[in-house]
Design an enzyme around this catalytic site. Sequence first.
Site, PDB file in Angstrom:
ATOM      1  N   TRP A 361      35.004  40.369  32.112  1.00  0.00           N
ATOM      2  CA  TRP A 361      35.703  41.042  33.204  1.00  0.00           C
ATOM      3  C   TRP A 361      36.762  42.009  32.709  1.00  0.00           C
ATOM      4  O   TRP A 361      37.150  42.931  33.429  1.00  0.00           O
ATOM      5  CB  TRP A 361      36.362  40.005  34.116  1.00  0.00           C
ATOM      6  N   ASP A 362      37.245  41.799  31.481  1.00  0.00           N
ATOM      7  CA  ASP A 362      38.327  42.654  31.007  1.00  0.00           C
ATOM      8  C   ASP A 362      37.891  44.107  30.820  1.00  0.00           C
ATOM      9  O   ASP A 362      38.744  44.994  30.765  1.00  0.00           O
ATOM     10  CB  ASP A 362      38.950  42.109  29.712  1.00  0.00           C
ATOM     11  N   GLU A 488      42.739  30.781  32.133  1.00  0.00           N
ATOM     12  CA  GLU A 488      41.696  29.832  31.740  1.00  0.00           C
ATOM     13  C   GLU A 488      42.250  28.444  31.426  1.00  0.00           C
ATOM     14  O   GLU A 488      41.500  27.570  30.998  1.00  0.00           O
ATOM     15  CB  GLU A 488      40.919  30.394  30.554  1.00  0.00           C
ATOM     16  N   LYS A 592      47.724  30.258  30.381  1.00  0.00           N
ATOM     17  CA  LYS A 592      47.225  30.880  29.158  1.00  0.00           C
ATOM     18  C   LYS A 592      47.533  32.374  29.135  1.00  0.00           C
ATOM     19  O   LYS A 592      47.934  32.934  28.114  1.00  0.00           O
ATOM     20  CB  LYS A 592      45.707  30.662  29.047  1.00  0.00           C
ATOM     21  N   GLN A 593      47.311  33.029  30.270  1.00  0.00           N
ATOM     22  CA  GLN A 593      47.466  34.476  30.351  1.00  0.00           C
ATOM     23  C   GLN A 593      47.874  34.845  31.764  1.00  0.00           C
ATOM     24  O   GLN A 593      47.683  34.072  32.699  1.00  0.00           O
ATOM     25  CB  GLN A 593      46.155  35.172  30.002  1.00  0.00           C
TER      26      GLN A 593
END
Length: 800
Positions: A361-362, A488, A592-593
């Site tokens: 997706w990035d 995630e 995580k992000q």
Amino acid sequence: MIEHPAFAVEPWAVRETELHLDVLEGAGSIFALANGHIGLRGNLDESEPAGLPGTYLNGFYERRPQPYSEAGYGDPQAGQAAVNVTNGKIIRLLVDDEPFDVRFGELRRHERTLDLRAGVLRRRADWRSPTGRCVRISSTRLVSFVQRAVAAVLYEVEPLESAARLVVQSELVANEPMPAAESDPRVAEALGSPLRSERFSDRDLRAVLVHITEQSRLRMAAAMDHLVTGPPGTEATTESAPDLARVTVTADAEPGQRLTIVKLLAYGWSSRRTTAALLAQVVAALAEARHTGWEGLLAEQRAYLDDFWAHADIELEGDAELQQAVRFALFHTLQAGARGERRAIAAKGLTGPGYDGHAFWDSESFVLPVLTYTLPRAAGDALRWRHSTLPAARERARLLGLRGAAFPWRTIDGLECSGYWPASTAAFHIAADIADAVGRYQAATDDRAFEREVGLELLVETARLWRSLGHWDSRRRFRIDGVTGPDEYSALADNNLYTNLMAQRNLLLAADAAERHGDRAAELGVEAGEAQAWREAARSILVPYDERLGVHPQAEGFTEHEPWDFERTPPDRYPLMLHYPYFDLYRRQVVKQADLVLALHLRGDAFTAEEKARDFAYYEALTVRDSSLSACTQAIVAAEVGHVELACDYFAIAALMDLDDLQRNTRDGLHIAALAGAWLAAVAGLGGMRDHDGELSFAPRLPRRLTRLAFGMLFRGRSLRVEVAREEARYSLLDGRPLTVAHHGEPLELTPGRPVARLIPPASAGEAPSQPPGREPWRWAAARRPGSGASSEEAMSDKI
């Protein structure tokens, strides 16, 4: 990498002034050349020591079994892995029968330079052989942006002190041995001899190898040709075999005489074309390259990059290292997608085998925004690739009992390759990420043909997915339950806020596009009632909010989870996913992000300024940045809420992700989305650029360590330049019709030749937010600030 004493800081180059074998694998990624179709890792010409070999063709892969200890319904039955294809970089040298090998003899000088303006990798080595012969070896390598199928090498050898007998062997090698894979899930699984020979031939100084993969049945051809000049008596011969072709050049040279070889390479692949057709294709590409000549190839490459940098460059004053890093980042973002032409942009681009060469997706959320404003044609081509995978996405949705299209979490050709449901298939937000990229591209380019032929269908099928995935609860709120957002370390959550807000935008984009193209929408089966249902779902979307804390939960119930015990987590236990079970991560407050914070950026129109500030502070204390994707988003939102110094620290982390090897895995390929994020951190972060609903606005501010920021971008056929100083910003429209933009909320009418300057209002920020202990970005930044007292070694312990 760049902190290594062998690397120098320069504005337009990455230069390695000494060869150190301990960083050879990482340097192979740093010095990689690509054009979106061909990728050549920056291995030494002579191939040994190899580090990690790598030659890639975008979209070329082998299928492999996907084993499960306990298979579940809908689990993919096969995986895909990018193939290290036929290596054409290899040029071996023997000097009086002694092979040139940097591990033997005396390497008196060695330098490699990645030239970001010329688009080439240069190398120069002075070597004394074990028998005492001194030679100078020079090479220049390029992968052409103009001639998509072509790469080339200029290779020169000259004796320095006495005459020498020279033998150069230029090779094509298929099925190179690869090092064994590691246990890290981010590392690729090695494929053993994936190519089966179909044809090999040689003629004059040209040779061709054609191979096919056993399982995916993809066919590729690699060809080489040579232009040789040397001392009188220079001779050359050619030979070929199933997995090897070699041109051998011999010469006796005196000091001052030079043996020069131009090696031309051509690559092509297809799932449908015959062996004869592919062979003809690469031979034709070689003919065109030979016609252009080495100097012509160099000139084409420089002209292409001059044009790109003229409207895409980012200029920084006050931090030379950051200036180098952001140009390096933008150069590799360009290399990842420039000539992909309806192929995916993989997480590592074409720089290494990490993640098996898969796209995620990035691509849409980080890479395509950059290309949309700097090379829009490439962004449109990447979205056309997504469109080409719609049949597979529709079938995946049908298998899952859903309508519309369920795009894969990770893939090469459009089929799902992830067997871990909670962190892959459940991350349905990829559908909205694709729709967001479509909407942004359309707004920035006004490409009506694209919208009608490509964009509309992507929007319709993703909107159908959301309508079937969600439901109305008893309070008439539209819920999307059991999904995984960008973070995630959380999975299978109800009403992930990022997912819901991005789905909302997706639904509205689809309804609006269907209205604009009613006849085409009717062909896709869209009826008035369906578009109305999309609007109703968008209006009713559930947006979680914690009244007690005054913040938005990342998902329903997230703020009630037990916080992670950061104080008891030692530095060597990061990234957490490699040291703790996912079960433990999923049930705690640890990020995580950037997830909700990413929503603050991409859906900033859905929050008030006060909500953004509170949300950012809350999630800063939970975010460990175990993903390379996080820092750029944190930079963007930190700048918006007034923490400009913090934003610059995060900007630096994104820009230096690979030059400093912050994730300790640059050897496996560059983090293309993080590098694209460096552009986003500069332009959307410090430049404050937003593009909600096609309205372009800026809110620039500079941190103390920078005295000037300037950047360019393309928007609706116009070229725009923004220059930011301490107290004012200047906006210039370089060409095209007048354009209205906003500066800190004030509308500005721009016309060509009439720059507009405005004062920058002071930032208003509350108390500086805190981060998890040991994950503070300013500890890293302090190592580069004069007088900080922190050493690089101390700072290293805080790097991600």
